[in-house]
Design an enzyme around this catalytic site. Structure first.
Site, PDB file in Angstrom:
ATOM      1  N   ILE A  43       0.709  -1.334  -0.037  1.00 11.14           N
ATOM      2  CA  ILE A  43       0.043  -0.228   0.018  1.00 11.14           C
ATOM      3  C   ILE A  43       0.991   1.178  -0.039  1.00 11.14           C
ATOM      4  O   ILE A  43       0.496   2.042  -0.747  1.00 11.14           O
ATOM      5  CB  ILE A  43      -0.855   0.002   1.233  1.00 11.14           C
ATOM      6  CG1 ILE A  43      -2.012  -0.960   1.082  1.00 11.14           C
ATOM      7  CG2 ILE A  43      -1.367   1.442   1.476  1.00 11.14           C
ATOM      8  CD1 ILE A  43      -2.785  -1.192   2.278  1.00 11.14           C
ATOM      9  N   ASP A  92      11.292   3.973   4.659  1.00 13.68           N
ATOM     10  CA  ASP A  92      10.862   2.691   4.769  1.00 13.68           C
ATOM     11  C   ASP A  92      12.209   2.027   5.673  1.00 13.68           C
ATOM     12  O   ASP A  92      13.447   2.541   5.400  1.00 13.68           O
ATOM     13  CB  ASP A  92      10.832   1.615   3.542  1.00 13.68           C
ATOM     14  CG  ASP A  92      10.134   0.313   4.245  1.00 13.68           C
ATOM     15  OD1 ASP A  92       8.895   0.125   3.848  1.00 13.68           O
ATOM     16  OD2 ASP A  92      10.873  -0.475   4.415  1.00 13.68           O
ATOM     17  N   ASP A 101      13.985   4.311  10.063  1.00 14.07           N
ATOM     18  CA  ASP A 101      12.998   3.242  11.240  1.00 14.07           C
ATOM     19  C   ASP A 101      12.285   4.542  11.934  1.00 14.07           C
ATOM     20  O   ASP A 101      12.711   5.389  12.586  1.00 14.07           O
ATOM     21  CB  ASP A 101      14.115   2.874  12.122  1.00 14.07           C
ATOM     22  CG  ASP A 101      13.403   1.945  13.161  1.00 14.07           C
ATOM     23  OD1 ASP A 101      12.157   1.904  12.975  1.00 14.07           O
ATOM     24  OD2 ASP A 101      14.085   1.309  13.821  1.00 14.07           O
ATOM     25  N   ASN A 133       2.084   5.299   6.996  1.00 17.60           N
ATOM     26  CA  ASN A 133       1.810   4.005   6.593  1.00 17.60           C
ATOM     27  C   ASN A 133       2.456   3.037   7.291  1.00 17.60           C
ATOM     28  O   ASN A 133       1.833   1.808   7.155  1.00 17.60           O
ATOM     29  CB  ASN A 133       1.800   3.893   4.882  1.00 17.60           C
ATOM     30  CG  ASN A 133       1.459   2.412   4.415  1.00 17.60           C
ATOM     31  OD1 ASN A 133       0.238   1.930   4.342  1.00 17.60           O
ATOM     32  ND2 ASN A 133       2.680   1.850   4.002  1.00 17.60           N
ATOM     33  N   SER A 184      -6.817   0.701  10.709  1.00 16.86           N
ATOM     34  CA  SER A 184      -7.216  -0.358  10.423  1.00 16.86           C
ATOM     35  C   SER A 184      -8.795  -0.518  10.824  1.00 16.86           C
ATOM     36  O   SER A 184      -8.918  -0.167  11.899  1.00 16.86           O
ATOM     37  CB  SER A 184      -6.258  -1.700  10.615  1.00 16.86           C
ATOM     38  OG  SER A 184      -7.043  -2.991  10.364  1.00 16.86           O
ATOM     39  N   TYR A 224      -2.029  -6.008  17.175  1.00 13.68           N
ATOM     40  CA  TYR A 224      -2.326  -5.072  16.145  1.00 13.68           C
ATOM     41  C   TYR A 224      -3.567  -4.274  16.210  1.00 13.68           C
ATOM     42  O   TYR A 224      -3.571  -3.236  15.848  1.00 13.68           O
ATOM     43  CB  TYR A 224      -2.666  -6.011  14.634  1.00 13.68           C
ATOM     44  CG  TYR A 224      -2.639  -5.384  13.393  1.00 13.68           C
ATOM     45  CD1 TYR A 224      -1.699  -4.574  12.905  1.00 13.68           C
ATOM     46  CD2 TYR A 224      -3.947  -5.194  12.746  1.00 13.68           C
ATOM     47  CE1 TYR A 224      -1.728  -3.884  11.600  1.00 13.68           C
ATOM     48  CE2 TYR A 224      -3.991  -4.601  11.582  1.00 13.68           C
ATOM     49  CZ  TYR A 224      -2.861  -4.084  11.222  1.00 13.68           C
ATOM     50  OH  TYR A 224      -2.993  -3.484   9.988  1.00 13.68           O
ATOM     51  N   LYS A 260      -3.573  -0.279  16.469  1.00 12.46           N
ATOM     52  CA  LYS A 260      -4.238   0.690  15.443  1.00 12.46           C
ATOM     53  C   LYS A 260      -5.526   1.404  15.978  1.00 12.46           C
ATOM     54  O   LYS A 260      -5.709   2.481  15.552  1.00 12.46           O
ATOM     55  CB  LYS A 260      -4.884  -0.323  14.261  1.00 12.46           C
ATOM     56  CG  LYS A 260      -3.861  -0.831  13.307  1.00 12.46           C
ATOM     57  CD  LYS A 260      -2.923   0.288  12.532  1.00 12.46           C
ATOM     58  CE  LYS A 260      -1.841  -0.561  11.715  1.00 12.46           C
ATOM     59  NZ  LYS A 260      -1.181   0.708  11.003  1.00 12.46           N
ATOM     60  N   ALA A 264      -3.216  -6.821  -0.353  1.00 11.30           N
ATOM     61  CA  ALA A 264      -2.349  -6.065  -0.891  1.00 11.30           C
ATOM     62  C   ALA A 264      -1.072  -6.151   0.098  1.00 11.30           C
ATOM     63  O   ALA A 264      -1.668  -6.386   1.404  1.00 11.30           O
ATOM     64  CB  ALA A 264      -2.207  -4.649  -1.194  1.00 11.30           C
ATOM     65  N   GLY A 265       0.229  -6.092  -0.123  1.00  9.91           N
ATOM     66  CA  GLY A 265       1.367  -5.984   1.050  1.00  9.91           C
ATOM     67  C   GLY A 265       1.062  -7.381   1.947  1.00  9.91           C
ATOM     68  O   GLY A 265       1.011  -8.405   1.600  1.00  9.91           O
TER      69      GLY A 265
END
Length: 259
Positions: free
Chosen positions: A14, A33, A56, A80, A132, A145, A149, A180-181
Site C-alpha cells: 500500500i 522505509d 526506522d 503508513n 485498520s 495489531y 491501530k 495488498a502487501g
C-alpha cells in the site's frame, strides 16, 4: 510551487502505491522505509519525483535526521509504516506486543510530531495516518495489531485538536479487507478469499489503489474542512453485522399499519 509528501512504509504494498499516486497528483515524494534497498528501488521504479530513504520510524533520531534532509516542509505526511503481530492474547509474547506498538503507534507519533513542527512553521498541511478496521472493531487473534491501530485512531483525533491552530489537518484511513502487501499470505488460500469477499457488501476485496485514492483525497484541498476523522475504506464491511444474520420473510411487514 513544488509540494512535497512524505510516505512511510513505502517500499512495498500500500505504501508504494500511495507514493506512486502522490507523484501522479503532482507531489515530489520522500519515500521512507526501514528496508533501505527496497525503498530505493521502489523510488527508482516510480521515477525521479520520488526519493527513497532508509528510515526506522520507531527511532526518533533517525526520523529527525530524515526530516532535516527534506528540502522544504512537506505539504502531506502519510503514516503508513506498520507491522502485524497476530496471535491469541493468552500466548502473545510481550516482545511482540511491544514491537507492534513501537512501530504502529509510536512510529506514527514520532513522524507526525517531528514533521508537524516544520509544517506549522510553513503554514500548515495535511497528515493522514493509516489505521485498520481492526482498530475500529475487535477481531480474535489479532494480537497487538488491534490495540496499536485503535491507538492510531484516537491519536489522530488528539493531533487534529492540538494542531488545528497551526493549519494542520489530521485524518485517518482505516483499510478493510485489502489484497495488498501484508495480507498476501491470507489470500493465498482461494477458499479464504471466497469467504472474505462474500462478507463484504460490495462483493470484492479492496486494493492498494482504493486506499491511495482515499489518502490523496484527505490530503487534498477537496477535504479542506475535514479533520479528526477516520474513514473506513472497507466496502461497507464494518457496518454490515446485521446483514449477515438470518431473518424470516414473515417479519418484513411487521410494524406496517393495516389498510
Amino acid at each position: 510551487m513544488t509540494k512535497w509528501a512524505v510516505v512511510t512504509g513505502a517500499a512495498h504494498g500500500i505504501g508504494a502505491v500511495i507514493a506512486e499516486h502522490a507523484v501522479k497528483e503532482g507531489y515530489r515524494v520522500a519515500a521512507w522505509d526501514v528496508d533501505g534497498p527496497a525503498v530505493e528501488q521502489t523510488a527508482r521504479d516510480i521515477g525521479e519525483a520520488c526519493v527513497g530513504s532508509a528510515v526506522d520510524v520507531s527511532d526518533e533520531e533517525a526520523v529527525r535526521e530524515a526530516a532535516a534532509r527534506l528540502p522544504q516542509a512537506p505539504h502531506l505526511v502519510v503514516n503508513n509504516a506498520g507491522i502485524v503481530r497476530f496471535g491469541p492474547l493468552l500466548d502473545l509474547p510481550v516482545t511482540e506486543w511491544e514491537a507492534a506498538l513501537r512501530v504502529n503507534l509510536t512510529g506514527t507519533f514520532l513522524v507526525a510530531r517531528t514533521l508537524a513542527k516544520v509544517m506549522a512553521e510553513a503554514g500548515g498541511g495535511a497528515i493522514v495516518n493509516l489505521a485498520s478496521i481492526n482498530g475500529i472493531a475487535a477481531a480474535p487473534h489479532a494480537g497487538a495489531y488491534s490495540a496499536s491501530k485503535a491507538g492510531v485512531v484516537r491519536l489522530t483525533e488528539h493531533m487534529a485538536m492540538e494542531w488545528a491552530r497551526h493549519g494542520i489537518r489530521v485524518n485517518c484511513v482505516a483499510p478493510g479487507l485489502i489484497h495488498a502487501g501484508m495480507s498476501d499470505a491470507i489470500y493465498a488460500d482461494p477458499e479464504v478469499r471466497r469467504v472474505r469477499e462474500g462478507a463484504v457488501p460490495l462483493g470484492r476485496l479492496g486494493s492498494a489503489e482504493d486506499i491511495a485514492a482515499a489518502v490523496l483525497f484527505l490530503g487534498s484541498e477537496k477535504s479542506a474542512y475535514v479533520s479528526g476523522q477516520t474513514l473506513a475504506v472497507d466496502g461497507g464491511l464494518i457496518k454490515s453485522t446485521l446483514a449477515s444474520l438470518p431473518r424470516p420473510a414473515s417479519v418484513d411487514s411487521v410494524g406496517f399499519a393495516e389498510a
